[in-house]
Design a protein around this motif. Structure first.
Motif, PDB file in Angstrom:
ATOM      1  N   THR A  21      18.762 -31.131  11.121  1.00  0.00           N
ATOM      2  CA  THR A  21      17.461 -30.723  10.602  1.00  0.00           C
ATOM      3  C   THR A  21      17.097 -29.335  11.127  1.00  0.00           C
ATOM      4  N   MET A  22      17.294 -29.121  12.413  1.00  0.00           N
ATOM      5  CA  MET A  22      17.026 -27.813  13.007  1.00  0.00           C
ATOM      6  C   MET A  22      17.924 -26.751  12.371  1.00  0.00           C
ATOM      7  N   GLY A  23      19.184 -27.081  12.180  1.00  0.00           N
ATOM      8  CA  GLY A  23      20.124 -26.144  11.556  1.00  0.00           C
ATOM      9  C   GLY A  23      19.750 -25.811  10.115  1.00  0.00           C
ATOM     10  N   ALA A  24      19.264 -26.816   9.382  1.00  0.00           N
ATOM     11  CA  ALA A  24      18.822 -26.570   8.005  1.00  0.00           C
ATOM     12  C   ALA A  24      17.673 -25.568   7.991  1.00  0.00           C
ATOM     13  N   ALA A  25      16.731 -25.751   8.914  1.00  0.00           N
ATOM     14  CA  ALA A  25      15.604 -24.820   9.018  1.00  0.00           C
ATOM     15  C   ALA A  25      16.098 -23.427   9.409  1.00  0.00           C
ATOM     16  N   GLY A  26      17.009 -23.381  10.363  1.00  0.00           N
ATOM     17  CA  GLY A  26      17.564 -22.101  10.801  1.00  0.00           C
ATOM     18  C   GLY A  26      18.301 -21.374   9.682  1.00  0.00           C
ATOM     19  N   SER A  27      18.959 -22.128   8.819  1.00  0.00           N
ATOM     20  CA  SER A  27      19.667 -21.516   7.682  1.00  0.00           C
ATOM     21  C   SER A  27      18.698 -20.845   6.719  1.00  0.00           C
ATOM     22  N   VAL A  28      17.529 -21.455   6.536  1.00  0.00           N
ATOM     23  CA  VAL A  28      16.517 -20.844   5.660  1.00  0.00           C
ATOM     24  C   VAL A  28      15.990 -19.557   6.286  1.00  0.00           C
ATOM     25  N   VAL A  29      15.760 -19.575   7.599  1.00  0.00           N
ATOM     26  CA  VAL A  29      15.321 -18.353   8.297  1.00  0.00           C
ATOM     27  C   VAL A  29      16.405 -17.285   8.177  1.00  0.00           C
ATOM     28  N   GLU A  30      17.653 -17.676   8.373  1.00  0.00           N
ATOM     29  CA  GLU A  30      18.780 -16.745   8.265  1.00  0.00           C
ATOM     30  C   GLU A  30      18.806 -16.095   6.888  1.00  0.00           C
ATOM     31  N   GLU A  31      18.616 -16.891   5.848  1.00  0.00           N
ATOM     32  CA  GLU A  31      18.624 -16.347   4.491  1.00  0.00           C
ATOM     33  C   GLU A  31      17.469 -15.354   4.300  1.00  0.00           C
ATOM     34  N   TRP A  32      16.310 -15.690   4.828  1.00  0.00           N
ATOM     35  CA  TRP A  32      15.147 -14.819   4.693  1.00  0.00           C
ATOM     36  C   TRP A  32      15.351 -13.482   5.406  1.00  0.00           C
ATOM     37  N   VAL A  33      15.912 -13.514   6.626  1.00  0.00           N
ATOM     38  CA  VAL A  33      16.081 -12.277   7.402  1.00  0.00           C
ATOM     39  C   VAL A  33      17.332 -11.505   6.966  1.00  0.00           C
ATOM     40  N   GLY A  34      18.273 -12.182   6.302  1.00  0.00           N
ATOM     41  CA  GLY A  34      19.412 -11.485   5.727  1.00  0.00           C
ATOM     42  C   GLY A  34      20.703 -11.521   6.507  1.00  0.00           C
ATOM     43  N   ASP A  35      20.695 -12.130   7.697  1.00  0.00           N
ATOM     44  CA  ASP A  35      21.916 -12.170   8.504  1.00  0.00           C
ATOM     45  C   ASP A  35      21.670 -13.113   9.680  1.00  0.00           C
ATOM     46  N   GLY A  36      22.542 -14.095   9.855  1.00  0.00           N
ATOM     47  CA  GLY A  36      22.389 -15.063  10.936  1.00  0.00           C
ATOM     48  C   GLY A  36      22.356 -14.441  12.314  1.00  0.00           C
ATOM     49  N   GLY A  37      23.028 -13.328  12.496  1.00  0.00           N
ATOM     50  CA  GLY A  37      23.033 -12.647  13.783  1.00  0.00           C
ATOM     51  C   GLY A  37      21.686 -12.042  14.145  1.00  0.00           C
ATOM     52  N   ARG A  38      20.793 -11.980  13.185  1.00  0.00           N
ATOM     53  CA  ARG A  38      19.465 -11.419  13.424  1.00  0.00           C
ATOM     54  C   ARG A  38      18.461 -12.468  13.898  1.00  0.00           C
ATOM     55  N   VAL A  39      18.863 -13.721  13.894  1.00  0.00           N
ATOM     56  CA  VAL A  39      18.008 -14.776  14.456  1.00  0.00           C
ATOM     57  C   VAL A  39      18.319 -14.806  15.952  1.00  0.00           C
ATOM     58  N   VAL A  40      17.446 -14.198  16.756  1.00  0.00           N
ATOM     59  CA  VAL A  40      17.741 -14.030  18.174  1.00  0.00           C
ATOM     60  C   VAL A  40      17.190 -15.164  19.038  1.00  0.00           C
ATOM     61  N   GLU A  41      16.198 -15.893  18.522  1.00  0.00           N
ATOM     62  CA  GLU A  41      15.670 -17.077  19.211  1.00  0.00           C
ATOM     63  C   GLU A  41      15.263 -18.088  18.155  1.00  0.00           C
ATOM     64  N   PHE A  42      15.468 -19.352  18.478  1.00  0.00           N
ATOM     65  CA  PHE A  42      15.027 -20.418  17.571  1.00  0.00           C
ATOM     66  C   PHE A  42      14.778 -21.654  18.422  1.00  0.00           C
ATOM     67  N   GLY A  43      13.580 -22.180  18.343  1.00  0.00           N
ATOM     68  CA  GLY A  43      13.254 -23.353  19.141  1.00  0.00           C
ATOM     69  C   GLY A  43      12.335 -24.291  18.379  1.00  0.00           C
ATOM     70  N   THR A  44      12.379 -25.558  18.749  1.00  0.00           N
ATOM     71  CA  THR A  44      11.542 -26.549  18.087  1.00  0.00           C
ATOM     72  C   THR A  44      11.426 -27.798  18.944  1.00  0.00           C
TER      73      THR A  44
END
Length: 141
Positions: A62-85
């Motif tokens: 579930t966390m990964g699914a949410a992170g994938s949506v953030v990744e798509e929005w920002v344009g690159d998974g490497g740009r997600v520098v922190e993610f917590g829940t």
């Protein structure tokens, strides 16, 4: 996919909701990839025997699914520098049709100096919040 820039991002900007389907087959594949073979994620009888309404999705899926949506929005998974829940409710995945997780976000802060944005992420299933205090920090161009 275009990388999100500092100039195109402001406090209050939103994305989603994005629908992410999850079926029992998804859970089997995730269990194989993650090594998490807990029967609450695959065995309906076992899940019910421990008080769950049905098979539930892995929290990390579930966390990964949410992170994938953030990744798509920002344009690159490497740009997600922190993610917590916090995991607040399970995602129940019935055999007939599965479930859908809805992910949306709102930019809460933009730091011009670092080029980073803080995003509050909302994740629901069947109208109920399944992740709490979900937040991502992303690096903008």
């Amino acid at each position: 996919m275009a990388v999100r820039t500092l100039q195109q991002t402001g406090v209050g900007d939103t994305f989603g909701p994005v629908s992410v389907p999850v079926r029992r087959e998804t859970l089997v594949a995730y269990a194989k990839a993650s090594g998490d073979q807990n029967p609450i994620h695959q065995d309906e009888a076992f899940a019910r025997s421990v008080g769950l309404p049905d098979v539930i999705a892995h929290g990390m899926w579930t966390m990964g699914a949410a992170g994938s949506v953030v990744e798509e929005w920002v344009g690159d998974g490497g740009r997600v520098v922190e993610f917590g829940t916090r995991f607040t409710k399970p995602v129940v995945v019935p055999a007939d049709g599965g479930s859908v997780v809805e992910v949306s976000g709102v930019v809460k802060a933009v730091d011009e100096e670092t080029g980073r944005a803080t995003v509050d992420v909302t994740v629901t299933c069947a109208g109920e919040k399944v992740l709490g205090r979900c937040q991502a920090v992303v690096q903008l161009d």
